[in-house]
Design a protein around this motif. Structure first.
Motif, PDB file in Angstrom:
ATOM      1  N   LEU A 171       0.826  -1.211   0.000  1.00  0.00           N
ATOM      2  CA  LEU A 171       0.000   0.000   0.000  1.00  0.00           C
ATOM      3  C   LEU A 171       0.858   1.259   0.000  1.00  0.00           C
ATOM      4  N   THR A 223      -6.353  -2.677   6.951  1.00  0.00           N
ATOM      5  CA  THR A 223      -7.768  -2.375   7.158  1.00  0.00           C
ATOM      6  C   THR A 223      -7.938  -0.948   7.698  1.00  0.00           C
ATOM      7  N   ALA A 226      -7.581   1.570   4.946  1.00  0.00           N
ATOM      8  CA  ALA A 226      -8.791   1.694   4.136  1.00  0.00           C
ATOM      9  C   ALA A 226      -9.831   2.550   4.839  1.00  0.00           C
ATOM     10  N   SER A 229      -8.646   6.246   4.891  1.00  0.00           N
ATOM     11  CA  SER A 229      -8.631   6.894   3.578  1.00  0.00           C
ATOM     12  C   SER A 229     -10.023   7.094   3.002  1.00  0.00           C
ATOM     13  N   LEU A 230     -10.872   6.090   3.188  1.00  0.00           N
ATOM     14  CA  LEU A 230     -12.200   6.146   2.600  1.00  0.00           C
ATOM     15  C   LEU A 230     -13.243   6.757   3.530  1.00  0.00           C
ATOM     16  N   VAL A 235     -16.028   2.684   3.709  1.00  0.00           N
ATOM     17  CA  VAL A 235     -15.870   1.301   4.153  1.00  0.00           C
ATOM     18  C   VAL A 235     -17.212   0.579   4.115  1.00  0.00           C
TER      19      VAL A 235
END
Length: 252
Positions: A171, A223, A226, A229-230, A235
């Protein structure tokens, strides 16, 4: 390492062999393929010299956001320069990677120079992590030495081949700016608080259990990235898509 420590940033991996970059950064050679820079200026995705023959990508720069705290530092002075780092930070001494607190006058550093003096102080710290687990580090002037990019509790893992195959490193290669922001915003305080406990766990646990913990930790970091960031909404959207795909796959 001391926040004012420097290293060699390779401006173009394709134009600058490691030897050329080293000469431009530390030996005064002319050219614009590499430059000596403060460690505090680095971010995930930059390319630096991890030893005199190797350029490596920065995974993340720990302690990039200055918090004003002062850590205990050991300064190792040799004939061609010096380096200040925390007592538990690992560097190459007499051909082996050892914590700085085990350094002694007369010990040989990676550049062939021997330690001539050892002193203690306090100051801000910085720690760029590279994909090789090593970095060429120096004071503001003088020649560099090879240090690990981790403290003794995890330096052996970071110097191994394992991290290159983790989700976290993958990542960081794909989304360097986002990973640096994730570390600065979410992981820095968590890691600072957890390291003393993780050190004890790693020392006491059998190797197979340590391996399981490392894999689980890598999955948790991915996890968390994610989610960070989102955002929670992102999610949740991914979860809905995953459930829908799973249901579709069960249909005859």
């Amino acid at each position: 390492m001391r926040r004012a420590s420097t290293l060699c940033v390779v401006c173009s991996v394709w134009r600058a062999p490691a030897a050329e970059a080293y000469a431009q950064c530390f030996l005064g050679a002319a050219g614009d393929a590499a430059t000596r820079a403060l460690m505090s200026e680095l971010a995930a995705g930059d390319t630096v010299l991890s030893d005199a023959d190797t350029a490596a990508r920065v995974v993340v720069n720990q302690h990039k956001v200055e918090d004003g705290k002062a850590s205990l530092l050991i300064t190792l002075t040799h004939a061609r320069g010096s380096l200040a780092l925390t007592p538990d930070h690992v560097l190459e001494l007499d051909g082996k990677f050892m914590p700085a607190r085990e350094a002694h006058v007369g010990a040989a550093l990676s550049n062939g120079a021997v330690i001539e003096a050892i002193s203690h102080s306090r100051g801000g710290i910085i720690n760029p992590i590279t994909v090789t687990g090593k970095i060429l580090a120096a004071a503001a002037t003088g020649e560099p030495v090879v240090a690990a990019t981790g403290n003794e509790w995890l330096a052996d893992v970071m110097l191994s081949a394992y991290p290159k195959y983790t989700l976290s490193y993958t990542l960081a290669a794909a989304f360097p700016a986002a990973v640096q922001a994730y570390y600065d915003g979410a992981l820095e305080p968590l890691f600072t608080a957890a390291v003393p406990h993780l050190t004890k766990i790693k020392a006491a646990a059998p190797a197979p259990l340590v391996g399981v913990i490392l894999v689980a930790g890598d999955a948790a970091l991915a996890t968390g990235f994610a989610a960070y960031s989102l955002g929670l909404k992102g999610v949740a959207t991914l979860a809905v898509i995953a459930v829908a795909a799973a249901r579709k796959g069960k249909k005859p």
